[in-house]
Design an enzyme around this catalytic site. Sequence first.
Site, PDB file in Angstrom:
ATOM      1  N   LYS A   1    -105.739   6.647 -86.061  1.00 44.57           N
ATOM      2  CA  LYS A   1    -106.665   6.850 -87.176  1.00 44.57           C
ATOM      3  C   LYS A   1    -105.878   6.947 -88.483  1.00 44.57           C
ATOM      4  O   LYS A   1    -105.951   6.063 -89.328  1.00 44.57           O
ATOM      5  CB  LYS A   1    -107.503   8.091 -86.935  1.00 44.57           C
ATOM      6  CG  LYS A   1    -108.292   7.992 -85.624  1.00 44.57           C
ATOM      7  CD  LYS A   1    -108.793   9.318 -85.164  1.00 44.57           C
ATOM      8  CE  LYS A   1    -109.272   9.310 -83.740  1.00 44.57           C
ATOM      9  NZ  LYS A   1    -110.370   8.413 -83.425  1.00 44.57           N
TER      10      LYS A   1
ATOM     11  N   ASP B   1    -106.625  20.336 -82.890  1.00 43.72           N
ATOM     12  CA  ASP B   1    -106.701  18.887 -82.703  1.00 43.72           C
ATOM     13  C   ASP B   1    -106.994  18.293 -84.083  1.00 43.72           C
ATOM     14  O   ASP B   1    -108.093  18.444 -84.615  1.00 43.72           O
ATOM     15  CB  ASP B   1    -107.823  18.562 -81.701  1.00 43.72           C
ATOM     16  CG  ASP B   1    -108.032  17.056 -81.524  1.00 43.72           C
ATOM     17  OD1 ASP B   1    -107.405  16.269 -82.247  1.00 43.72           O
ATOM     18  OD2 ASP B   1    -108.839  16.683 -80.635  1.00 43.72           O
TER      19      ASP B   1
ATOM     20  N   TRP C   1    -115.577  16.301 -79.059  1.00 42.63           N
ATOM     21  CA  TRP C   1    -114.162  16.388 -78.686  1.00 42.63           C
ATOM     22  C   TRP C   1    -113.768  17.798 -78.274  1.00 42.63           C
ATOM     23  O   TRP C   1    -112.881  17.981 -77.446  1.00 42.63           O
ATOM     24  CB  TRP C   1    -113.263  15.820 -79.791  1.00 42.63           C
ATOM     25  CG  TRP C   1    -113.417  14.343 -79.833  1.00 42.63           C
ATOM     26  CD1 TRP C   1    -114.043  13.607 -80.793  1.00 42.63           C
ATOM     27  CD2 TRP C   1    -113.006  13.402 -78.816  1.00 42.63           C
ATOM     28  NE1 TRP C   1    -114.039  12.275 -80.448  1.00 42.63           N
ATOM     29  CE2 TRP C   1    -113.414  12.120 -79.252  1.00 42.63           C
ATOM     30  CE3 TRP C   1    -112.359  13.506 -77.592  1.00 42.63           C
ATOM     31  CZ2 TRP C   1    -113.175  10.955 -78.504  1.00 42.63           C
ATOM     32  CZ3 TRP C   1    -112.116  12.347 -76.848  1.00 42.63           C
ATOM     33  CH2 TRP C   1    -112.524  11.100 -77.304  1.00 42.63           C
TER      34      TRP C   1
END
Length: 366
Positions: A202, A178, A108
């Site tokens: 999530k 993030d 990511w």
Amino acid sequence: MQQTKNTTRVFNFSAGPATLPLVVLEKIQAELLNWHNCGMSVMELSHRSSEFKNIVDESQKNIRELMQIPKNYHVLFLQGGGRSQFAMIPMNILGDFSSAAYVDNGIWSQIAIAEAKIYTNVNVVASGEGSKYKEIPTQKEWRDFSKDAYLYYVDNETVNGIEYQFVPETGDVPLVSDMSSNILSRPFDVSKYGIIFACAQKNLGTAGITMVIIRDDLLNRSVVANTPSMFRFQNHVNDNSLYNTAPTFSWYVVNEVLKWVKAEGGLAALAKHNATKAKKLYDYIDASDFYFNDIDSKFRSRMNVVFRCKTEELDDKFEKQAQLQGLTGLKGHRYVGGLRASIYNAMPQEGIDALLEFMDHFAKSH
Ligand code: PMP
């Protein structure tokens, strides 16, 4: 399997969309047709109605309370998923700077770096590549980033299964994080950050909404030319995240999840549950000579536990047989293979126990 009043549910170890708290799902089901005596579903309510305004106000209040967000931060609920932030952040925060700093901790980070390169020079201050992303380089090893617009890092790398145990020190350089896969999993000191963002699917709720927490001084930076209106933070700040038709249902789910987190005792209580769940799994894997996780214990994720059997064939068989036992979503990410148990806030202890029982049975029979 989980037996509820009306149905049987699996334990879902998927990385996201992920399992939601059962009580939240039951509440959504109970009020789906007629939300708060409006005579209609929350999905059918105008985003400009006074009823929906209650959700907007309540979610702001709940997230601010849970994360103890200081007054000089805005909380935005946007669309476009986590990935839209990979562009929105450089577009809005580069200002007059000619580069931005990124730490490469895995998949990511790399996707965010590639996106940032469209807008600016990227100073990769450190990379976990040398350790095959099994370690996070200590800050002493990072290159200088004092002339960069901001420092960006991924607090929990969902695919690689590694998580920071420290907050980078960046002085006057705004820290951007993030937290898509570990937001609300433990307390974070928001005042150390310039921007925190997280997609919802999530730990926050359901897909379709993304939360951005941004310090107000960062809105003073000049925005990259030709940035679309929808990609300008200021427009969303001006309209309290109602610049256009908001993802109303996802926003409502986020608010229900926030209320659930409060009822569970807040972030300190969840941090304890999460640490216990992760420890149980890692302890079992470490004691076994059938399953492996070779990530340095200092960097192991408390949210995404990656592991492998001795061969890929066994990984494959494990995943298929687990599925038959009502344990789903255990396949590792397509980029790295292996197995992965995502054990976000809403995964109950019973889910971990059921997984351990299956792991034991599978190891003994192979
Ligand atoms: N960052 C991280 C750490 C992620 O795990 C993900 C999604 N798995 C994203 C960003 C991208 O989120 P989205 O799919 O909502 O764009």
